[in-house]
Design a protein around this motif. Structure first.
Motif, PDB file in Angstrom:
ATOM      1  N   ALA A 263       0.920  -1.227   0.007  1.00 28.98           N
ATOM      2  CA  ALA A 263       0.015   0.050  -0.040  1.00 28.98           C
ATOM      3  C   ALA A 263       0.726   1.202   0.013  1.00 28.98           C
ATOM      4  O   ALA A 263       0.343   2.131  -0.668  1.00 28.98           O
ATOM      5  CB  ALA A 263      -0.810  -0.029   1.229  1.00 28.98           C
ATOM      6  N   ASP A 264       2.041   1.113   0.757  1.00 33.45           N
ATOM      7  CA  ASP A 264       2.963   2.276   0.818  1.00 33.45           C
ATOM      8  C   ASP A 264       3.663   2.748  -0.663  1.00 33.45           C
ATOM      9  O   ASP A 264       3.822   3.701  -1.196  1.00 33.45           O
ATOM     10  CB  ASP A 264       3.992   2.309   1.763  1.00 33.45           C
ATOM     11  CG  ASP A 264       4.885   3.408   1.994  1.00 33.45           C
ATOM     12  OD1 ASP A 264       4.197   4.383   2.414  1.00 33.45           O
ATOM     13  OD2 ASP A 264       6.084   3.314   1.717  1.00 33.45           O
ATOM     14  N   THR A 265       3.871   1.420  -1.413  1.00 34.41           N
ATOM     15  CA  THR A 265       4.684   1.672  -2.700  1.00 34.41           C
ATOM     16  C   THR A 265       3.461   2.287  -3.652  1.00 34.41           C
ATOM     17  O   THR A 265       3.913   3.254  -4.376  1.00 34.41           O
ATOM     18  CB  THR A 265       4.946   0.171  -3.277  1.00 34.41           C
ATOM     19  OG1 THR A 265       5.859  -0.558  -2.332  1.00 34.41           O
ATOM     20  CG2 THR A 265       5.402   0.371  -4.502  1.00 34.41           C
ATOM     21  N   VAL A 266       2.159   1.940  -3.651  1.00 35.03           N
ATOM     22  CA  VAL A 266       1.395   2.433  -4.595  1.00 35.03           C
ATOM     23  C   VAL A 266       0.989   3.961  -4.073  1.00 35.03           C
ATOM     24  O   VAL A 266       1.011   4.842  -5.063  1.00 35.03           O
ATOM     25  CB  VAL A 266      -0.051   1.639  -4.552  1.00 35.03           C
ATOM     26  CG1 VAL A 266      -0.907   2.456  -5.484  1.00 35.03           C
ATOM     27  CG2 VAL A 266       0.107   0.276  -4.931  1.00 35.03           C
ATOM     28  N   TRP A 285      -6.050   1.983  -7.213  1.00 32.58           N
ATOM     29  CA  TRP A 285      -6.504   0.839  -7.866  1.00 32.58           C
ATOM     30  C   TRP A 285      -5.940   0.639  -9.202  1.00 32.58           C
ATOM     31  O   TRP A 285      -5.204  -0.328  -9.536  1.00 32.58           O
ATOM     32  CB  TRP A 285      -7.977   0.391  -7.882  1.00 32.58           C
ATOM     33  CG  TRP A 285      -8.632   0.467  -6.410  1.00 32.58           C
ATOM     34  CD1 TRP A 285      -9.442   1.273  -6.199  1.00 32.58           C
ATOM     35  CD2 TRP A 285      -8.206  -0.474  -5.164  1.00 32.58           C
ATOM     36  NE1 TRP A 285      -9.910   1.080  -4.824  1.00 32.58           N
ATOM     37  CE2 TRP A 285      -8.989   0.129  -4.229  1.00 32.58           C
ATOM     38  CE3 TRP A 285      -7.306  -1.533  -5.130  1.00 32.58           C
ATOM     39  CZ2 TRP A 285      -8.935  -0.431  -3.058  1.00 32.58           C
ATOM     40  CZ3 TRP A 285      -7.463  -2.097  -3.861  1.00 32.58           C
ATOM     41  CH2 TRP A 285      -8.272  -1.643  -2.820  1.00 32.58           C
ATOM     42  N   GLN A 286      -6.023   1.764  -9.876  1.00 28.29           N
ATOM     43  CA  GLN A 286      -5.343   1.895 -11.192  1.00 28.29           C
ATOM     44  C   GLN A 286      -3.824   1.828 -11.112  1.00 28.29           C
ATOM     45  O   GLN A 286      -3.170   1.258 -12.055  1.00 28.29           O
ATOM     46  CB  GLN A 286      -5.914   3.227 -11.911  1.00 28.29           C
ATOM     47  CG  GLN A 286      -7.261   3.201 -12.393  1.00 28.29           C
ATOM     48  CD  GLN A 286      -7.748   4.542 -12.895  1.00 28.29           C
ATOM     49  OE1 GLN A 286      -6.928   5.614 -12.497  1.00 28.29           O
ATOM     50  NE2 GLN A 286      -8.751   4.365 -13.715  1.00 28.29           N
ATOM     51  N   GLU A 287      -3.238   2.687 -10.057  1.00 30.85           N
ATOM     52  CA  GLU A 287      -1.925   2.633  -9.827  1.00 30.85           C
ATOM     53  C   GLU A 287      -1.351   1.140  -9.537  1.00 30.85           C
ATOM     54  O   GLU A 287      -0.363   0.772 -10.218  1.00 30.85           O
ATOM     55  CB  GLU A 287      -1.354   3.465  -8.940  1.00 30.85           C
ATOM     56  CG  GLU A 287      -0.026   3.700  -8.746  1.00 30.85           C
ATOM     57  CD  GLU A 287       0.655   4.739 -10.028  1.00 30.85           C
ATOM     58  OE1 GLU A 287       1.689   4.177 -10.636  1.00 30.85           O
ATOM     59  OE2 GLU A 287       0.124   5.712 -10.059  1.00 30.85           O
ATOM     60  N   GLY A 288      -2.299   0.557  -8.761  1.00 29.55           N
ATOM     61  CA  GLY A 288      -1.700  -0.917  -8.551  1.00 29.55           C
ATOM     62  C   GLY A 288      -1.535  -1.856  -9.538  1.00 29.55           C
ATOM     63  O   GLY A 288      -0.716  -2.734  -9.496  1.00 29.55           O
ATOM     64  N   LYS A 289      -2.727  -1.676 -10.186  1.00 29.51           N
ATOM     65  CA  LYS A 289      -2.878  -2.537 -11.541  1.00 29.51           C
ATOM     66  C   LYS A 289      -1.775  -2.379 -12.414  1.00 29.51           C
ATOM     67  O   LYS A 289      -1.117  -3.266 -12.936  1.00 29.51           O
ATOM     68  CB  LYS A 289      -4.265  -2.265 -12.112  1.00 29.51           C
ATOM     69  CG  LYS A 289      -4.413  -3.356 -13.316  1.00 29.51           C
ATOM     70  CD  LYS A 289      -5.851  -2.765 -13.786  1.00 29.51           C
ATOM     71  CE  LYS A 289      -5.986  -3.675 -15.176  1.00 29.51           C
ATOM     72  NZ  LYS A 289      -7.375  -3.509 -15.950  1.00 29.51           N
ATOM     73  N   HIS A 295       5.518  -5.078 -13.227  1.00 32.61           N
ATOM     74  CA  HIS A 295       6.659  -5.809 -12.371  1.00 32.61           C
ATOM     75  C   HIS A 295       6.095  -6.979 -11.620  1.00 32.61           C
ATOM     76  O   HIS A 295       7.038  -7.645 -11.163  1.00 32.61           O
ATOM     77  CB  HIS A 295       7.302  -4.674 -11.533  1.00 32.61           C
ATOM     78  CG  HIS A 295       7.851  -3.341 -12.071  1.00 32.61           C
ATOM     79  ND1 HIS A 295       9.122  -3.684 -12.774  1.00 32.61           N
ATOM     80  CD2 HIS A 295       7.463  -2.140 -12.420  1.00 32.61           C
ATOM     81  CE1 HIS A 295       9.427  -2.418 -13.611  1.00 32.61           C
ATOM     82  NE2 HIS A 295       8.512  -1.721 -12.971  1.00 32.61           N
ATOM     83  N   GLY A 296       4.781  -7.041 -11.543  1.00 36.34           N
ATOM     84  CA  GLY A 296       4.345  -8.469 -10.811  1.00 36.34           C
ATOM     85  C   GLY A 296       4.413  -8.197  -9.331  1.00 36.34           C
ATOM     86  O   GLY A 296       4.568  -6.643  -8.880  1.00 36.34           O
ATOM     87  N   LEU A 297       4.321  -8.986  -8.567  1.00 38.54           N
ATOM     88  CA  LEU A 297       4.409  -8.974  -7.113  1.00 38.54           C
ATOM     89  C   LEU A 297       5.670  -8.549  -6.249  1.00 38.54           C
ATOM     90  O   LEU A 297       5.821  -7.498  -5.490  1.00 38.54           O
ATOM     91  CB  LEU A 297       4.179 -10.373  -6.235  1.00 38.54           C
ATOM     92  CG  LEU A 297       4.139 -10.426  -4.714  1.00 38.54           C
ATOM     93  CD1 LEU A 297       3.033  -9.667  -4.350  1.00 38.54           C
ATOM     94  CD2 LEU A 297       4.158 -11.825  -4.352  1.00 38.54           C
ATOM     95  N   ARG A 302       9.352  -3.264  -3.867  1.00 39.56           N
ATOM     96  CA  ARG A 302      10.548  -2.507  -4.078  1.00 39.56           C
ATOM     97  C   ARG A 302      11.016  -1.587  -2.896  1.00 39.56           C
ATOM     98  O   ARG A 302      10.338  -0.684  -2.534  1.00 39.56           O
ATOM     99  CB  ARG A 302      10.621  -2.022  -5.344  1.00 39.56           C
ATOM    100  CG  ARG A 302      11.778  -1.274  -5.775  1.00 39.56           C
ATOM    101  CD  ARG A 302      11.498  -0.464  -6.897  1.00 39.56           C
ATOM    102  NE  ARG A 302      11.276  -1.385  -8.255  1.00 39.56           N
ATOM    103  CZ  ARG A 302      10.494  -0.789  -9.322  1.00 39.56           C
ATOM    104  NH1 ARG A 302       9.998   0.513  -9.446  1.00 39.56           N
ATOM    105  NH2 ARG A 302      10.350  -1.760 -10.571  1.00 39.56           N
ATOM    106  N   GLY A 303      12.252  -1.814  -2.454  1.00 42.33           N
ATOM    107  CA  GLY A 303      12.848  -0.926  -1.258  1.00 42.33           C
ATOM    108  C   GLY A 303      12.221  -1.604   0.335  1.00 42.33           C
ATOM    109  O   GLY A 303      12.241  -0.708   0.975  1.00 42.33           O
ATOM    110  N   CYS A 304      11.687  -2.566   0.333  1.00 43.05           N
ATOM    111  CA  CYS A 304      11.052  -3.105   1.458  1.00 43.05           C
ATOM    112  C   CYS A 304      12.100  -3.334   2.344  1.00 43.05           C
ATOM    113  O   CYS A 304      11.871  -3.389   3.699  1.00 43.05           O
ATOM    114  CB  CYS A 304      10.262  -4.312   1.313  1.00 43.05           C
ATOM    115  SG  CYS A 304       9.284  -5.151   2.823  1.00 43.05           S
ATOM    116  N   GLY A 305      13.285  -4.118   1.941  1.00 42.93           N
ATOM    117  CA  GLY A 305      14.348  -4.406   2.997  1.00 42.93           C
ATOM    118  C   GLY A 305      14.874  -3.421   3.884  1.00 42.93           C
ATOM    119  O   GLY A 305      15.134  -3.287   4.992  1.00 42.93           O
TER     120      GLY A 305
END
Length: 331
Positions: A263-266, A285-289, A295-297, A302-305
């Motif tokens: 959710a934070d990435t979107v 939802w459009q950004e998430g799609k 890039h898929g899941l 990206r940047g989670c670590g």
């Protein structure tokens, strides 16, 4: 919590009401102490947050600019120097004070809501399940305070224009506010609200819940290791050792950031999109799609670590400072 359980500090969550204080003074302490704790935590985590946002907001239609967090650190230091990692920290410092104080303030209101519901009596300590709820309650309301602040922060961290030397040119806080209001009005400051709401409501349930759960676990372990009743009584009225407080706070930060990171990435991608362009803003939802298709899941994490890594010391300091001020510097 079973009604037959003995209520010592070993079985109580760490933040218990102080009956001698008025509700107003409790609220003032939440705001003041929460602000101090939030500012301290932000100074620790901000360089990592800058790297996270830059990783999250890489364009879909271009090859990734950064291969990972270390490469992003290297390129950022080369282009802007160490202070560049603190670019735009003024708004986040205000945001950290507003966020943390709001979280503790609304968490207390959440407790009052639970008591008012009649499910739990005020003469009993709230069970952990109720404290996970009060965390979600606090996060949901805090998201409305936080979205405009994070929008300004993200646009400063990821500049879309370049200077005469070809380097990215960071906009000022006032220019970002002016541009957003000019092109999108007041509503534009809450662009990305859905992402902030999901992250804060779910993440803060984990933030408060993990911290309280870990704290209770340490009290129980310490109680079992005590060799006499006198030692148990002493442990029941004392704060946990600093290292145990730090572990509890760190577990809270890591849970908060990992569980709702998509959710934070979107949200970050929405809030770093150019203002006033010909392209219409995408919904959550459009950004998430679009991110999923590109890039898929993996793209959602990206940047989670680096985010989970930096959240451990930051959250540990926030809770140590806040709990310490509440215990030793009562207003």
């Amino acid at each position: 919590m079973a009604t037959t359980e003995v209520e010592t500090m070993a079985t109580k969550p760490s933040r218990t009401p102080i009956q001698a204080k008025s509700a107003v003074m409790e609220a003032v302490e939440d705001i003041v102490f929460g602000s101090f704790a939030g500012i301290a935590g932000k100074y620790i985590e901000y360089p990592f947050d800058t790297v996270k946002v830059r990783l999250q907001s890489q364009p879909d239609n271009l090859p990734p600019r950064y291969t990972g967090p270390l490469d992003c650190f290297r390129q950022s230091l080369k282009a802007d120097g160490f202070l560049g990692l603190y670019r735009g920290i003024s708004a986040p410092l205000f945001g950290a004070a507003a966020e943390t104080s709001s979280l503790f303030f609304f968490e207390r209101i959440g407790r009052e809501v639970v008591y008012a519901s009649g499910y739990y009596s005020r003469d009993r300590v709230l069970p952990l399940s109720a404290l996970w709820f009060t965390g979600a309650f606090a996060g949901a309301f805090t998201s409305f305070v936080l979205t405009p602040i994070e929008l300004v922060k993200c646009k400063i961290q990821v500049p879309t224009s370049t200077g005469a030397d070809g380097k990215p040119k960071a906009p000022s806080i006032t220019s970002v506010i002016r541009d957003v209001y000019k092109h999108e009005g007041v509503k534009g400051f809450w662009h990305g609200q859905m992402g902030t709401f999901l992250r804060e409501a779910g993440g803060c349930a984990a933030w408060f819940g993990s911290k309280e759960t870990t704290t209770k676990m340490f009290y129980l372990l310490n109680d079992r290791s005590a060799k006499s009743q006198l030692e148990k009584d002493a442990l029941a009225t004392e704060a946990l050792p600093l290292w145990q407080q730090a572990v509890a706070g760190a577990s809270a930060g890591m849970s908060y950031n990992f569980l709702f990171f998509p959710a934070d990435t979107v949200k970050s991608r929405m809030q770093t999109s150019p203002v006033g362009g010909s392209t219409q803003n995408r919904t959550f939802w459009q950004e998430g799609k679009a991110l999923w298709n590109q890039h898929g899941l993996r793209g959602f994490y990206r940047g989670c670590g680096i985010t989970v890594f930096r959240s451990a010391p930051s959250s540990a300091f926030i809770f140590i400072i806040y709990d310490g001020l509440k215990r030793y510097l009562s207003l």
